[in-house]
Design an enzyme around this catalytic site. Sequence first.
Site, PDB file in Angstrom:
ATOM      1  N   LEU A  12     -40.478 -36.278 -30.717  1.00 25.28           N
ATOM      2  CA  LEU A  12     -41.672 -35.729 -30.072  1.00 25.28           C
ATOM      3  C   LEU A  12     -42.284 -36.761 -29.124  1.00 25.28           C
ATOM      4  CD1 LEU A  12     -43.547 -33.310 -29.868  1.00 25.28           C
ATOM      5  CD2 LEU A  12     -44.872 -34.263 -31.739  1.00 25.28           C
ATOM      6  N   HIS A  13     -42.314 -36.403 -27.847  1.00 17.67           N
ATOM      7  CA  HIS A  13     -42.883 -37.261 -26.798  1.00 17.67           C
ATOM      8  C   HIS A  13     -43.373 -36.343 -25.686  1.00 17.67           C
ATOM      9  CE1 HIS A  13     -39.263 -36.679 -24.316  1.00 17.67           C
ATOM     10  NE2 HIS A  13     -38.663 -36.631 -25.498  1.00 17.67           N
ATOM     11  N   GLY A  14     -43.813 -36.887 -24.594  1.00 18.76           N
ATOM     12  CA  GLY A  14     -44.445 -36.106 -23.536  1.00 18.76           C
ATOM     13  C   GLY A  14     -43.634 -34.937 -23.012  1.00 18.76           C
TER      14      GLY A  14
END
Length: 158
Positions: A12-14
């Site tokens: 989970l990241h941008g």
Amino acid sequence: MIKLCRVDHRLLHGQVAFSWCHAVGADCILVASDEAAADEIRMATMRLAKPAGTKLVIKSVADSIAAINSGVTDRYQLLIVVGTVADAVKLARECQAITSLNLGGTKKSDHTIKSFEPAVHLTKEDCQSLQALAAEGMDLEVRQVPSDKKQLLTEKSF
């Protein structure tokens, strides 16, 4: 309903939290990762990265398979993120609801034999597994962000 199943070693990241959630209309992110589910600090960090108004569930791969197959996730517009091709293949083989895989990012290593630049690097085992899935009719694509052009893969791509 599963909107996207994505392989991304960063989980989970941008790109996932904002670009992909918005593009597919996801209201829930399922991170299916044995390592992440066992790491309290990593889970806390991912909770901070999720978009407001989006549910985040972090489970082991086995627990994710059980949840998907039980139907408990059916009420969500679900974006699934796994960290490895092996985990994605396990999910795809055991969950009929998964009909396609998005390859978004895998780490380059000494065992990489095939790359789809800039960020997808596959081992011999990854290639064999994905080739088998493609031969069985699984839709496979390489795409970093939703605005990129889909690079569709077939069993001959490997």
